[in-house]
Design a protein around this motif. Structure first.
Motif, PDB file in Angstrom:
ATOM      1  N   PRO B 303       0.848  -1.197   0.000  1.00 24.60           N
ATOM      2  CA  PRO B 303       0.000   0.000   0.000  1.00 24.60           C
ATOM      3  C   PRO B 303       0.884   1.247   0.000  1.00 24.60           C
ATOM      4  O   PRO B 303       1.962   1.251   0.588  1.00 24.60           O
ATOM      5  CB  PRO B 303      -0.768  -0.102   1.322  1.00 24.60           C
ATOM      6  N   PHE B 304       0.439   2.260  -0.694  1.00 25.57           N
ATOM      7  CA  PHE B 304       1.176   3.526  -0.643  1.00 25.57           C
ATOM      8  C   PHE B 304       0.211   4.682  -0.867  1.00 25.57           C
ATOM      9  O   PHE B 304      -0.883   4.503  -1.426  1.00 25.57           O
ATOM     10  CB  PHE B 304       2.338   3.558  -1.651  1.00 25.57           C
ATOM     11  N   THR B 305       0.628   5.852  -0.389  1.00 28.33           N
ATOM     12  CA  THR B 305      -0.211   7.045  -0.556  1.00 28.33           C
ATOM     13  C   THR B 305       0.548   8.093  -1.359  1.00 28.33           C
ATOM     14  O   THR B 305       1.786   8.079  -1.434  1.00 28.33           O
ATOM     15  CB  THR B 305      -0.586   7.642   0.818  1.00 28.33           C
ATOM     16  N   LEU B 306      -0.202   8.988  -1.933  1.00 32.16           N
ATOM     17  CA  LEU B 306       0.371  10.106  -2.681  1.00 32.16           C
ATOM     18  C   LEU B 306       0.457  11.325  -1.759  1.00 32.16           C
ATOM     19  O   LEU B 306      -0.401  11.511  -0.895  1.00 32.16           O
ATOM     20  CB  LEU B 306      -0.512  10.451  -3.883  1.00 32.16           C
ATOM     21  N   ALA B 307       1.485  12.132  -1.951  1.00 31.14           N
ATOM     22  CA  ALA B 307       1.607  13.362  -1.152  1.00 31.14           C
ATOM     23  C   ALA B 307       0.403  14.275  -1.391  1.00 31.14           C
ATOM     24  O   ALA B 307       0.028  15.058  -0.521  1.00 31.14           O
ATOM     25  CB  ALA B 307       2.903  14.079  -1.498  1.00 31.14           C
ATOM     26  N   LYS B 308      -0.201  14.162  -2.568  1.00 35.23           N
ATOM     27  CA  LYS B 308      -1.389  14.959  -2.878  1.00 35.23           C
ATOM     28  C   LYS B 308      -2.577  14.024  -3.165  1.00 35.23           C
ATOM     29  O   LYS B 308      -2.807  13.640  -4.328  1.00 35.23           O
ATOM     30  CB  LYS B 308      -1.122  15.839  -4.108  1.00 35.23           C
ATOM     31  N   PRO B 309      -3.314  13.655  -2.105  1.00 32.37           N
ATOM     32  CA  PRO B 309      -4.403  12.685  -2.284  1.00 32.37           C
ATOM     33  C   PRO B 309      -5.460  13.154  -3.284  1.00 32.37           C
ATOM     34  O   PRO B 309      -6.189  12.341  -3.838  1.00 32.37           O
ATOM     35  CB  PRO B 309      -5.017  12.550  -0.879  1.00 32.37           C
ATOM     36  N   GLU B 310      -5.502  14.472  -3.523  1.00 29.38           N
ATOM     37  CA  GLU B 310      -6.470  14.976  -4.510  1.00 29.38           C
ATOM     38  C   GLU B 310      -6.127  14.496  -5.922  1.00 29.38           C
ATOM     39  O   GLU B 310      -6.937  14.624  -6.845  1.00 29.38           O
ATOM     40  CB  GLU B 310      -6.553  16.515  -4.451  1.00 29.38           C
ATOM     41  N   LEU B 311      -4.922  13.926  -6.078  1.00 26.92           N
ATOM     42  CA  LEU B 311      -4.523  13.399  -7.396  1.00 26.92           C
ATOM     43  C   LEU B 311      -4.775  11.890  -7.535  1.00 26.92           C
ATOM     44  O   LEU B 311      -4.450  11.293  -8.570  1.00 26.92           O
ATOM     45  CB  LEU B 311      -3.045  13.703  -7.660  1.00 26.92           C
ATOM     46  N   ASP B 312      -5.344  11.280  -6.504  1.00 27.78           N
ATOM     47  CA  ASP B 312      -5.566   9.817  -6.533  1.00 27.78           C
ATOM     48  C   ASP B 312      -6.306   9.373  -7.797  1.00 27.78           C
ATOM     49  O   ASP B 312      -5.897   8.418  -8.481  1.00 27.78           O
ATOM     50  CB  ASP B 312      -6.369   9.370  -5.297  1.00 27.78           C
ATOM     51  N   ALA B 313      -7.405  10.063  -8.092  1.00 22.72           N
ATOM     52  CA  ALA B 313      -8.235   9.637  -9.231  1.00 22.72           C
ATOM     53  C   ALA B 313      -7.459   9.754 -10.538  1.00 22.72           C
ATOM     54  O   ALA B 313      -7.531   8.864 -11.396  1.00 22.72           O
ATOM     55  CB  ALA B 313      -9.516  10.469  -9.282  1.00 22.72           C
ATOM     56  N   GLU B 314      -6.694  10.852 -10.667  1.00 20.64           N
ATOM     57  CA  GLU B 314      -5.906  11.039 -11.893  1.00 20.64           C
ATOM     58  C   GLU B 314      -4.815   9.968 -12.012  1.00 20.64           C
ATOM     59  O   GLU B 314      -4.564   9.424 -13.093  1.00 20.64           O
ATOM     60  CB  GLU B 314      -5.278  12.438 -11.881  1.00 20.64           C
ATOM     61  N   PHE B 315      -4.180   9.671 -10.867  1.00 19.74           N
ATOM     62  CA  PHE B 315      -3.158   8.620 -10.846  1.00 19.74           C
ATOM     63  C   PHE B 315      -3.738   7.304 -11.376  1.00 19.74           C
ATOM     64  O   PHE B 315      -3.161   6.649 -12.257  1.00 19.74           O
ATOM     65  CB  PHE B 315      -2.633   8.451  -9.409  1.00 19.74           C
ATOM     66  N   LEU B 316      -4.910   6.943 -10.842  1.00 17.14           N
ATOM     67  CA  LEU B 316      -5.524   5.672 -11.237  1.00 17.14           C
ATOM     68  C   LEU B 316      -5.902   5.669 -12.709  1.00 17.14           C
ATOM     69  O   LEU B 316      -5.727   4.670 -13.413  1.00 17.14           O
ATOM     70  CB  LEU B 316      -6.765   5.402 -10.371  1.00 17.14           C
ATOM     71  N   GLU B 317      -6.394   6.804 -13.178  1.00 16.98           N
ATOM     72  CA  GLU B 317      -6.851   6.883 -14.566  1.00 16.98           C
ATOM     73  C   GLU B 317      -5.674   6.776 -15.532  1.00 16.98           C
ATOM     74  O   GLU B 317      -5.725   6.023 -16.512  1.00 16.98           O
ATOM     75  CB  GLU B 317      -7.583   8.208 -14.753  1.00 16.98           C
TER      76      GLU B 317
END
Lengths: 364, 364
Positions: B303-317
């Motif tokens: 498991p890992f997190t992004l420093a900017k969680p608001e980018l999670d959806a973009e990362f996945l896409e």
């Protein structure tokens, strides 16, 4: 890819033949399903793609059996044998008795497992009538008044016995429909619980359908494993734990195929025609024999014996050479058995009768 | 047949990716297996052809894990969640206590189901160490002296935690190895029971492997459903009822594939290399973070997190566009999760790190 044999008709009692069209589609989609670049069995059961598979399968089954809204449809682990335990452990509540109608091997097995949870009142419904195996009419079944439910198995795969009537009772009726579900029309509203292992008329082994009236969800015993608890499964849409996703998917494909065939009413007509072709020939022959009374002959499983049992092995070998496979009877009764579930085309039964006729001509 | 996408790497936590070679072979054989003209899922589990599949799968698993002769190998319905009930109901005997080591979601879930059968003594082994999630050493685990057994989960898929040591105890050790079995070498003789749902490192969902020491077979409770009773399953070679035959077959194919890779020792080397590539990059990056202590980092689930969680959806896409799928973290913890089971090739991890590096460069 190896070439597919053209002419194999598989009379296995279960795991049984699945519709050829379904298997070819499953093959085409196996490593790249729905354009995902992976198999349907390699994706999360909680993904939107699988949820759609799951929901469509349930809706198609509801359509096919005209299941009323006050019934839950569960897709369970554990096969029908799992339900032999789950039924009493879910339904007894404070009762300590249940009535088990015994008309064959599977009903008897269910009653034996029920002894872990209650005192089953076992009513032997199988008897001899005019020299044939038969089942007493449901109106005569003796139902213990303290029973939490009445359990029976409307189609006995080994004995080749089918029961077509239901008792008049205020107790919930529970039916093990593993080998008859979707083969003929039923009125779901007459039942408390219907369950069916998939591996005859639904899909591959490893999944079991449970249709349960929602007023029966609050009666489970504390020691019932959660994976078999109807209420927990209903609340979690059968995803209390990871379900057998590929088996669920393939079952859904079979439901869609059945709808394309015209649904249960249409397939029942074909099933009755298939059974009539086989039983008619057996009855006109002096070489083959089926010992079940015409009132109770199964349209799904047709056991028969040869006048010369010493020819059994040769019969099976020659049949196999002609692509007619898995005709050996259950080890408990011997002889032959042709299981002619929904997926068996009428051509398979015609080919079997043609072979039987030739074998008789050569050996009578 | 639709063409297979070349470059999809599937990081699903389960049901998970299966080896591509195995899936292609299963596809080739799907409608005509072994020259029979039918699928392996359409034949009787008691046929000589399927018995051979079943026996070879068991033997290959025994070879891979070097399972001693005094252990039974069972192929069960119900998944690992079924074992959450089966373990206490099979092992308690006259005891009323068992110790459950809690280091994550799955261990906790097992303890909760155990409450139906006993008083679980729950020992919280997860703690914070140097600002990271960690598990207390097994030597410190508090084991209730009246316990019938000690249960733990050596790899927690959601938390990304792995436990690499075992307590010194005279109680049978029971391990839920669903997400770690066959990923690294283990000494089976140290355990009383090992169980594992198939859908991570073994095969498709719907089958569960149980490895049980044979002196533990006589302790089952009366109300345990037979489909979960170790002794009954052992006596019937896991064919007390119709097993999930296709899942069993496919598991066997995976075992043969794993032998071809050089067995568990060889795949462990690859697994450690894969994990090292991913963790090293995460640690050197300021953009990604994994919060598990290095002693307890899972080599299967990262498991890992992004420093900017608001980018999670973009990362996945964007990841999905590059064929890197199923990276979304479990809903209980959020963020991302890369499950890198045996079937994930090293190229998949390299492709993921390459993408993560690019994403960081564009967004840091």
């Amino acid at each position: 890819m190896s070439s597919t044999k053209e002419m194999v008709f598989n009379f296995s009692a279960g795991p049984a033949s699945l519709p050829k069209e379904v298997m070819l589609q499953a093959q085409a989609d196996l490593v790249d399903w729905n354009g995902l670049g992976t198999s349907v069995m390699e994706i999360s059961h909680r993904s939107k793609e699988f949820i759609q598979v799951a929901e469509e399968a349930e809706q198609d089954l509801r359509d096919l059996l005209d299941i009323p809204d006050n019934y839950k449809v569960l897709f369970c682990h554990g096969g029908a044998r799992g339900q032999f335990a789950a039924v009493p452990a879910n339904l007894l509540g404070s009762a300590s008795k249940a009535t088990y109608i015994d008309a064959g091997y599977w009903a008897e097995s269910a009653a034996k497992e029920a002894e872990k949870y209650c005192q089953p009142h076992i009513y032997k419904a199988k008897h001899e009538q005019d020299g044939h195996l038969a089942v007493l009419p449901a109106s005569q079944w003796e139902i213990d008044p303290e029973s939490a439910f009445v359990h029976f198995c409307p189609n006995e795969t080994i004995d080749g016995i089918e029961i077509n009537d239901l008792p008049e009772t205020d107790k919930p009726i529970v039916a093990d429909m593993s080998s008859t579900i979707l083969s003929r029309e039923i009125d779901v509203s007459k039942y408390g619980v219907i369950y069916a292992g998939a591996q005859k008329n639904i899909g591959p082994a490893g999944i079991c359908i449970v249709i349960v009236r929602d007023d029966l969800l609050d009666l489970a015993q504390n020691t019932l494993p959660s994976i078999l608890n109807y209420k927990e499964l209903a609340e979690k849409d059968s995803m209390y734990n990871t379900p057998p996703t590929f088996a669920w998917y393939l079952s859904g494909c079979v439901f869609k195929w059945l709808k394309q065939q015209g649904g249960v009413q249409a397939i029942e007509k074909v099933n009755r025609e298939k059974a009539a072709i086989l039983y008619s020939y057996i009855d006109e022959s002096d070489f083959y024999k089926n010992s079940v009374h015409s009132n109770n002959r199964s349209i799904m499983n047709v056991p028969f014996t040869l006048a010369k049992p010493e020819l059994d092995a040769e019969f099976l070998e020659l049949a196999k050479e002609q692509g007619l496979v898995a005709l050996k009877g259950h080890r408990a009764v011997g002889g032959m058995r042709a299981s002619i579930y929904n997926a068996m085309p009428i051509e398979g039964v015609q080919a079997l009768v043609k072979f039987m006729r030739e074998f008789e001509a050569n050996n009578a």
